[in-house]
Design an enzyme around this catalytic site. Sequence first.
Site, mmCIF file in Angstrom:
data_model
loop_
_atom_site.group_PDB
_atom_site.id
_atom_site.type_symbol
_atom_site.label_atom_id
_atom_site.label_comp_id
_atom_site.label_asym_id
_atom_site.label_seq_id
_atom_site.Cartn_x
_atom_site.Cartn_y
_atom_site.Cartn_z
ATOM 1 C CG ASP A 134 2.082 -52.924 -32.463
ATOM 2 O OD1 ASP A 134 2.212 -51.812 -32.978
ATOM 3 O OD2 ASP A 134 1.791 -53.097 -31.272
ATOM 4 C CG ASP A 179 0.524 -55.626 -27.705
ATOM 5 O OD1 ASP A 179 0.615 -55.158 -26.566
ATOM 6 O OD2 ASP A 179 0.727 -54.938 -28.729
ATOM 7 C CG ASP A 231 -1.952 -54.300 -32.793
ATOM 8 O OD1 ASP A 231 -1.740 -53.366 -33.586
ATOM 9 O OD2 ASP A 231 -1.251 -54.526 -31.792
#
Length: 659
Positions: A355, A548, A552
């Site tokens: 990410d 995080d 996700d």
Amino acid sequence: MKKKKENLRDIDIKAHSGGDSHDDGHNHGSPESVSNFKTYLPAIFSFVLLIIGIAIDYFDVFLFFEGWVHIVWYTVAYVPVGFPVIKEGWNSIKNGDLFTEFLLMSIATLGAFAIGEYPEGVAVMLFYAVGELFQSAAVNRAKGNIRGLLDVRPNEALVYRDGVFISVNPETLQIGEKIQVRVGEKIPLDGKLLSNKASVNTAAITGESKPDTIATGDKVFAGSINLDGVIEIETTKEFKDSSIARILDMVQNATSQKSKTELFIRKFARIYTPIVVFLAIGLTFFPYFFVDDYVFRDWLYRALIFLVISCPCALVISIPLGYFGGLGAASRNGILFKGASFLDAMTKVNTVVMDKTGTVTKGVFKIKEVVNSLDFEEAEFMGYLMAMEEQSTHPIAKAILEYKAEGEDFEVSEVSEIAGKGLKGTVNGKIVLVGNKILMTSNGIDVPSGTDTIVESIVMVGIDGQFAGYVTIADELKDDAHQAIKEIRESGISKIIMLSGDKDSITQQIAKELGIDWAKGGLLPEDKLNEVEQLKKQQSTKVAFIGDGINDTPVLAASDVGIAMGGLGSDVAIETADVIIQNDQPSKIARAIRIGRSTRKIVWQNIILAFGVKIIVLILSAGGLATMWEAVFADVGVALLAILNAVRLQKMKWQNKVQ
């Protein structure tokens, strides 16, 4: 807590020759030293009697040292080290576990006594006992590396109640209470700082020894140590949900999650040991039918040697110890694997997907550029903008309000939010628009064409029908972001990919700056999941995903290895992930890969060493070319070498090192 301590013992090793007096692996003063001496006393006693007996036999100086005196002397030497092993073997048989290494050693040594090889019988059991003591010491050291975390768990808290600070158990504290932490004390619960500033040691949480300076309102984590002055904190989590409690739970439970290699060795030992026993019986009696000069005593001796060599101690001990050492090394570096199986899984990863926000960037927006088109000073221009943004709760508004502007006070009225576009209101009698290009053009304001090429998030300002300027907002890269990508690549990862929910232009810019192979932005959680599932369909592709946020979580669960940022990361992401990076540093990802690979390398070195030496000496013993002394080396010697090899994991330095 009892259950957790049992998990820490789940390496399935006992100090058969010395009890549990040295179980914690630490020396806390003279009582512990005395206890450790008592642990080794039986082996020392047996060793002294054995050496004296061998010397008397060799020099033949005492005529009385024969017959029953000879037998009694070596029996007395045998009992201190042999009795605990025989007892353990008997208990195993009563519990239905017939074929164990204890049974092998008992049969081999008692058999040596039966054929009159008393010194060798004592020597084999003595070296086995000494090997067990060394094994136990190595295990306790590995346990201590992890159990040392227990020492950072706070055991008291000063809480403000009824007008005074009182000392209570941290488990009784509630969210929102004010606590005081003095210099050198551990912070008992997660919270936010009420004092002006603080300097804290977060080594127990992040693995970093460098002190961290924090300001009012910043997060503080349980288990951190206050280094400078008395501070006050408002608790934001209960003790059971605090960072240190979560770390301890994950680390302790990690030892019960066995790797496939460990599980295989366990199953192998259960099959291997009875086969060895029956082969030894066959080696004793079958030659009678094929050898002309068959001598029972000679073939029994060979069979006893065969049993000693075949003891699977080196495998049963060193392999779990290797994984245990890997888990301990990772935890000391602020990396938490939720089990040995994930150490193995990390070694197979060849594609890293990450990410953007909160992973390689700080997740904190800041003003990057201020452009003023009208005849205003920058401070005045920002004053109009900030007066409007004070009415918004958007993260970008928060970044703008951190700008330090000086000047007149601004009167704001009639502010309204236009969904998907921005804000409209009156500031000091002027009509002010703050938002995107659509808001400007829909109100008849011409926007300079050059703004279309700006990659960063942009907030435009219109005042009384004129384009007044804009500010660009950007998320900062983490300090070690470049280093992280470089080290991940050096660790042998073939492909690095970035998937982000942020707009594609920003994602592409960050990816280009970091040297990431491929990137895609503007993705919803289900889009990220689909991208990772497509990658996993490719043959031989093993994916690690780093994220995080709550968004996700589906991808963390679907990837071969899910890695969560443990500082800024959401609780859901942390619970779902297989590996936790405690201090949010992406450079720790490469370190996790290196630790996993080094652990697996050492485990396989031990397997090859154990099998290689045992097979060679087994062949020699079957041909009558090996004695009990070679058998002792093949068993205890190899076990000790394997243990020393496994302990190397606890000594290695992982910074800036590629395995």
